[in-house]
Design an enzyme around this catalytic site. Structure first.
Site, PDB file in Angstrom:
ATOM      1  N   LYS B  80      40.586  44.663  45.380  1.00  0.00           N
ATOM      2  CA  LYS B  80      40.520  44.298  43.961  1.00  0.00           C
ATOM      3  C   LYS B  80      40.263  45.547  43.121  1.00  0.00           C
ATOM      4  O   LYS B  80      39.447  46.391  43.494  1.00  0.00           O
ATOM      5  CB  LYS B  80      39.402  43.263  43.767  1.00  0.00           C
ATOM      6  CG  LYS B  80      39.313  42.653  42.384  1.00  0.00           C
ATOM      7  CD  LYS B  80      38.187  41.610  42.342  1.00  0.00           C
ATOM      8  CE  LYS B  80      38.037  40.968  40.979  1.00  0.00           C
ATOM      9  NZ  LYS B  80      36.896  40.020  40.950  1.00  0.00           N
ATOM     10  N   SER B 155      38.337  35.667  38.859  1.00  0.00           N
ATOM     11  CA  SER B 155      39.066  36.836  38.427  1.00  0.00           C
ATOM     12  C   SER B 155      39.907  37.482  39.525  1.00  0.00           C
ATOM     13  O   SER B 155      40.874  38.162  39.228  1.00  0.00           O
ATOM     14  CB  SER B 155      38.100  37.874  37.861  1.00  0.00           C
ATOM     15  OG  SER B 155      37.192  38.324  38.859  1.00  0.00           O
ATOM     16  N   SER B 179      34.492  34.314  41.395  1.00  0.00           N
ATOM     17  CA  SER B 179      35.743  35.089  41.358  1.00  0.00           C
ATOM     18  C   SER B 179      36.351  35.398  42.715  1.00  0.00           C
ATOM     19  O   SER B 179      37.473  35.909  42.785  1.00  0.00           O
ATOM     20  CB  SER B 179      35.520  36.403  40.602  1.00  0.00           C
ATOM     21  OG  SER B 179      35.430  36.153  39.226  1.00  0.00           O
TER      22      SER B 179
END
Lengths: 113, 491
Positions: B80, B155, B179
């Site tokens: 990420k 996210s 997330s």
């Protein structure tokens, strides 16, 4: 009743150093009002005698061993800067007698002109 | 050779260890897959082809030299874009950091390198990890491989979508309010949030420091456990890192895979049963609970009366910490600078830079946090939310006296179509209704696929006590032994 006015949102934007446009203000004022009314529900909880929690892990000050280790070089530290000069971060003008009033309406900076 | 992109990390590592495949072959296969599908999925913000092949060659050289390889050596991983990797662009999904190449590795990335994994690149995310759909990424959304017109969660939607699209067998996410787990649920993959402090935040671009927790994403529970073990553990560079060994999550995942849950008590949270979730999600969840019961688990109802205040408390605490953390984006040391024409002063340049560099959700949260922390409102908002946080922690403590783990659906709804929740930000916040309590408490939570609703994946969340991460892997692996892995339609 609304929880927050457009003027208060404009003030928050100034405190947050966000030069928002009038259009953004219109949008944010309505949205923040909805959010604030929802989050205000925490006030329903009777918690007067309850201690606050800031972290789930008990925080104690941590000191590392006093051993020299290499850090970033000057070039590495400056590598992401939008502007630098003479091996230093270059910043926009900070003090100037002719500075226009800041967004919060304060007068020119004193003392060091 | 069979298509390695369809294999688990465990299978890939075994192929490399025995020499049936080289790490370079495995890496090329995944880079080819990314080249073939990522223009449609958009899971990646940056693909580090050269870096990945170099790391793969190093693994092959080690093997050739007869050196011992770790359990994930040569396995590709997607990271990420919230974690720094030296010299690799790190944007956090924001324009304010566009083009920034950090001069150092985060601890997670350093440990991924040490484990011999091969970093393929950086994955898309909602800007600064604020959102549940990747629609708040400044670089455009990621498509859900199950239906490219729907959100992959957020996210960390890029990381979970990369797994579901077979672009990577492993991925790293970060979980502040869900997330990792919510993207896992809506993409039919596994996502685990470790105990807060169990994984290092050093080099993780901060959103809400008392909640941010990096963690593993994978297609199987065992793979997630192996990745958890590789990245977890104490880090002297993070003052909130817990100085204790990582719970034996790998052994727990292996034990759970036998499908025996005799003696395990599952706590069904009364406040999360039925209400708030779509009927299809509730139905899949109930079927999964029945399946767990058949494996020998006992189900007990537990009441957590303050969980209903978790979402409001979170949306005061997280924005407050965000407004403070994001003050560092001042246009001086890194990232964007706008309006510096030689006449404007520092404060004006800073305000113009932040307005141009941050997207709408980030601005909303900065202003919300500034409000909650301002004098006159502090006690009623931030202070009160911190007290509610204490009560939520007490609810967890009491519930874990009755049950070994707590279970709930991971998220109230399946992947929704793009644009359906962006007009009213609070509707987006509801995606994290079931995941947020765990973050406020600091314990671990995992989402494991538990079935489909109208052809879209549903996740079951397992929550465990602080530093008992192994328990959720055991129950998760047992569930997986019944449900199996979910396979999306071909892209």
């Amino acid at each position: 009743m609304s929880a927050i006015s457009r003027e208060e949102v404009a003030h928050l934007a100034r405190l947050s150093r966000l030069a928002v446009t009038e259009e953004e203000l219109d949008t944010f004022a309505g949205q923040l009002d909805v959010i604030l009314q929802a989050v205000a529900r925490v006030g329903e909880v009777a918690a007067a005698d309850i201690p606050p929690t800031s972290h789930s892990v008990p925080l104690t000050n941590v000191l590392r061993d006093d051993v020299v280790v290499p850090g970033l070089t000057r070039a590495e530290a400056l590598s992401g800067a939008p502007d630098s000069e003479e091996d230093r971060f270059r910043v926009p003008r900070i003090l100037d007698e002719d500075e226009p009033p800041s967004p919060r309406g304060e007068g020119p900076a004193e003392g060091n002109a | 050779m069979a298509d390695v992109t369809r294999m688990t990390a465990t299978e890939i590592a075994a192929l490399i260890a025995t020499g049936e495949a080289s790490a370079v072959e495995v890496t090329r296969a995944h880079l080819d897959r990314i080249a073939a599908v990522d223009d449609r999925v958009h899971a990646f913000l940056h693909v580090d082809t050269d870096g990945a092949l170099e790391a793969a060659r190093a693994v092959d050289a080690k093997r050739a030299a007869g050196e011992e390889l770790g359990p994930l050596a040569g396995v590709p991983v997607a990271v990420k874009d919230v974690l720094t990797a030296k010299g690799v662009p790190t944007t956090v999904g924001s324009k304010i950091l566009e083009g920034w190449r950090p001069p150092y590795d985060s601890t997670i990335v350093r440990r991924l390198r040490a484990a011999g994994t091969v970093m393929l690149g950086k994955t898309n995310m909602d800007e600064f990890a604020m959102g549940s759909s990747t629609e708040y990424s400044a670089y455009g959304p990621t498509g859900n491989p199950w239906d490219l017109g729907r959100i992959p969660g957020g996210s960390g939607g890029g990381s979970s979508a990369a797994l579901a699209a077979y672009e990577a067998p492993l991925a790293i996410g970060s979980d502040t309010g869900g997330s990792i787990r919510q993207p896992g649920a809506v993409t039919g993959t596994v996502g685990a949030k470790p105990t807060y402090g169990g994984t290092s935040r050093y080099g993780l671009v901060a959103f809400s420091s008392s909640l941010d927790t990096p963690g593993p994403c994978a297609r199987t529970v065992l793979d997630a456990a192996l990745l958890h073990e590789a990245i977890g553990g104490h880090d002297p560079r993070d003052s909130t890192s817990i100085p204790a060994p990582v719970p034996d999550v790998v052994a727990a995942a292996r034990a759970g895979a036998s499908g025996d849950l005799t003696g395990v008590k599952l706590g069904l949270v009364t406040e999360f049963s039925g209400e708030g979730a779509e009927p299809g999600v509730t139905a899949a969840f109930r079927d999964a609970v029945d399946a767990l019961t058949k494996l020998g688990a006992e189900v007990v109802e537990v009441s957590c009366p303050h969980f209903q205040y978790a979402l409001p408390a979170y949306y005061l605490i997280a924005p407050s910490e965000c407004s403070s953390n994001l003050a560092r984006f001042d246009g001086v040391r890194f990232g964007l600078r706008v309006g510096d024409d030689g006449n404007r002063g520092l404060e004006e340049v800073m305000s113009l830079t932040r307005d141009a560099g941050f997207g709408p959700e980030v601005k909303r949260r900065i202003m919300l946090g500034t409000y909650a922390l301002s004098s006159g409102y502090y006690d009623a908002y931030y202070g009160q939310a911190q007290k509610v946080r204490t009560l939520i922690t007490r609810d967890f403590t009491a519930a874990f006296e009755q049950a070994d783990v707590l279970i709930s659906p991971t998220t109230p709804f399946v992947a929704f179509p793009f644009g359906s929740r962006t007009a009213d930000p609070y509707q987006m916040y509801l995606a994290d209704l079931f995941t947020i309590p765990t973050n406020l408490y600091g314990g671990p939570g995992i989402s494991v696929p538990c079935g489909l609703s109208e052809g879209l994946p549903v996740g079951l969340q397992i929550m465990a006590p602080t530093m008992a991460d192994d328990r959720m892997y055991r129950v998760g692996a047992a569930l997986e032994s019944v449900i199996g892995t979910l396979t999306p339609p071909e892209l």
